[in-house]
Design a protein around this motif. Structure first.
Motif, PDB file in Angstrom:
ATOM      1  N   LYS A   2      34.066 -21.633  30.888  1.00 25.57           N
ATOM      2  CA  LYS A   2      34.461 -20.243  31.942  1.00 25.57           C
ATOM      3  C   LYS A   2      34.675 -19.005  30.978  1.00 25.57           C
ATOM      4  O   LYS A   2      35.152 -19.107  29.791  1.00 25.57           O
ATOM      5  N   ARG A  39      26.150  -6.308  44.109  1.00 25.96           N
ATOM      6  CA  ARG A  39      25.561  -6.822  45.161  1.00 25.96           C
ATOM      7  C   ARG A  39      26.166  -5.967  46.300  1.00 25.96           C
ATOM      8  O   ARG A  39      27.433  -5.743  46.199  1.00 25.96           O
ATOM      9  N   ALA A 109      34.446 -17.509  34.987  1.00 25.02           N
ATOM     10  CA  ALA A 109      33.565 -17.983  36.061  1.00 25.02           C
ATOM     11  C   ALA A 109      32.610 -18.501  34.678  1.00 25.02           C
ATOM     12  O   ALA A 109      32.449 -18.075  33.626  1.00 25.02           O
ATOM     13  N   ASN A 111      29.278 -18.937  35.569  1.00 30.72           N
ATOM     14  CA  ASN A 111      27.847 -18.524  36.253  1.00 30.72           C
ATOM     15  C   ASN A 111      28.549 -16.948  36.902  1.00 30.72           C
ATOM     16  O   ASN A 111      28.607 -16.981  38.097  1.00 30.72           O
ATOM     17  N   ALA A 114      26.249 -16.101  40.300  1.00 37.93           N
ATOM     18  CA  ALA A 114      26.817 -17.045  41.252  1.00 37.93           C
ATOM     19  C   ALA A 114      28.292 -16.569  41.806  1.00 37.93           C
ATOM     20  O   ALA A 114      28.617 -16.636  43.067  1.00 37.93           O
ATOM     21  N   GLU A 115      29.348 -16.234  40.890  1.00 32.23           N
ATOM     22  CA  GLU A 115      30.355 -15.584  41.230  1.00 32.23           C
ATOM     23  C   GLU A 115      30.435 -14.472  42.069  1.00 32.23           C
ATOM     24  O   GLU A 115      31.030 -14.134  43.026  1.00 32.23           O
ATOM     25  N   ASP A 117      27.699 -13.309  43.883  1.00 33.53           N
ATOM     26  CA  ASP A 117      27.490 -13.809  45.224  1.00 33.53           C
ATOM     27  C   ASP A 117      28.733 -14.142  46.118  1.00 33.53           C
ATOM     28  O   ASP A 117      29.011 -14.003  47.407  1.00 33.53           O
ATOM     29  N   ARG A 118      29.517 -15.170  45.410  1.00 28.83           N
ATOM     30  CA  ARG A 118      30.625 -15.797  46.025  1.00 28.83           C
ATOM     31  C   ARG A 118      31.646 -14.698  46.697  1.00 28.83           C
ATOM     32  O   ARG A 118      32.058 -14.632  47.975  1.00 28.83           O
ATOM     33  N   LEU A 119      31.831 -13.662  45.985  1.00 32.73           N
ATOM     34  CA  LEU A 119      32.735 -12.605  46.247  1.00 32.73           C
ATOM     35  C   LEU A 119      32.239 -11.892  47.008  1.00 32.73           C
ATOM     36  O   LEU A 119      33.073 -11.564  47.904  1.00 32.73           O
ATOM     37  N   GLU A 121      30.177 -12.554  49.516  1.00 35.29           N
ATOM     38  CA  GLU A 121      30.249 -13.498  50.796  1.00 35.29           C
ATOM     39  C   GLU A 121      31.722 -13.648  51.350  1.00 35.29           C
ATOM     40  O   GLU A 121      32.018 -13.356  52.404  1.00 35.29           O
ATOM     41  N   LEU A 122      32.626 -13.554  50.268  1.00 37.19           N
ATOM     42  CA  LEU A 122      34.194 -13.793  50.747  1.00 37.19           C
ATOM     43  C   LEU A 122      34.739 -12.367  51.062  1.00 37.19           C
ATOM     44  O   LEU A 122      35.464 -12.235  51.907  1.00 37.19           O
ATOM     45  N   ARG A 125      30.969  -9.719  53.450  1.00 41.57           N
ATOM     46  CA  ARG A 125      30.138 -10.106  54.759  1.00 41.57           C
ATOM     47  C   ARG A 125      31.056 -10.432  55.608  1.00 41.57           C
ATOM     48  O   ARG A 125      32.118 -11.092  55.572  1.00 41.57           O
TER      49      ARG A 125
END
Length: 125
Positions: A2, A39, A109, A111, A114-115, A117-119, A121-122, A125
């Protein structure tokens, strides 16, 4: 393994004088992993609830410019001359515009894409 990263939420403040906002994206920077990206996601009904007269086309274009700036900007733009860290600091600097960055936070992290994208979404969105 990480690696540390920094991120900020991108906020839309359609009427700056009122201070009401919605989260519309995340910008994430990792110096160690040589990564800078944004993003975005504009939830139009939520934005229009804050300002029924919001110019959605202009806001979409401005959000797109955050992603372009992260990638290095246009061939003739100022961002092209900046290093990733400089672009990140420029983007998260306080401003009184419709799109603003929130406070900068830290994380770890393996990746960063990917992190990111996770953030999104959390937090968006």
């Amino acid at each position: 393994m990480k690696a540390p990263y920094e991120y900020a939420i991108i906020r839309a403040v359609p009427r700056v004088e009122r201070g009401e906002l919605i989260n519309v994206g995340v910008v994430l920077y990792s110096h160690r992993l040589d990564f800078l990206a944004a993003r975005t996601h504009l939830h139009e009904p939520r934005l229009l609830a804050l300002d029924p007269n919001a110019d959605l086309d202009s806001i979409r274009a401005a959000l797109n410019s955050w992603e372009i700036t992260c990638a290095g900007g246009t061939d003739s733009g100022a961002a092209r001359q900046m290093k990733q860290g400089e672009r990140f600091r420029w983007m998260v600097a306080p401003r009184s515009t419709i799109l603003q960055a929130g406070p900068v936070h830290m994380g770890l992290a393996e990746n960063p894409a990917a992190e990111l994208d996770r953030l999104v979404e959390l937090l968006v969105r």
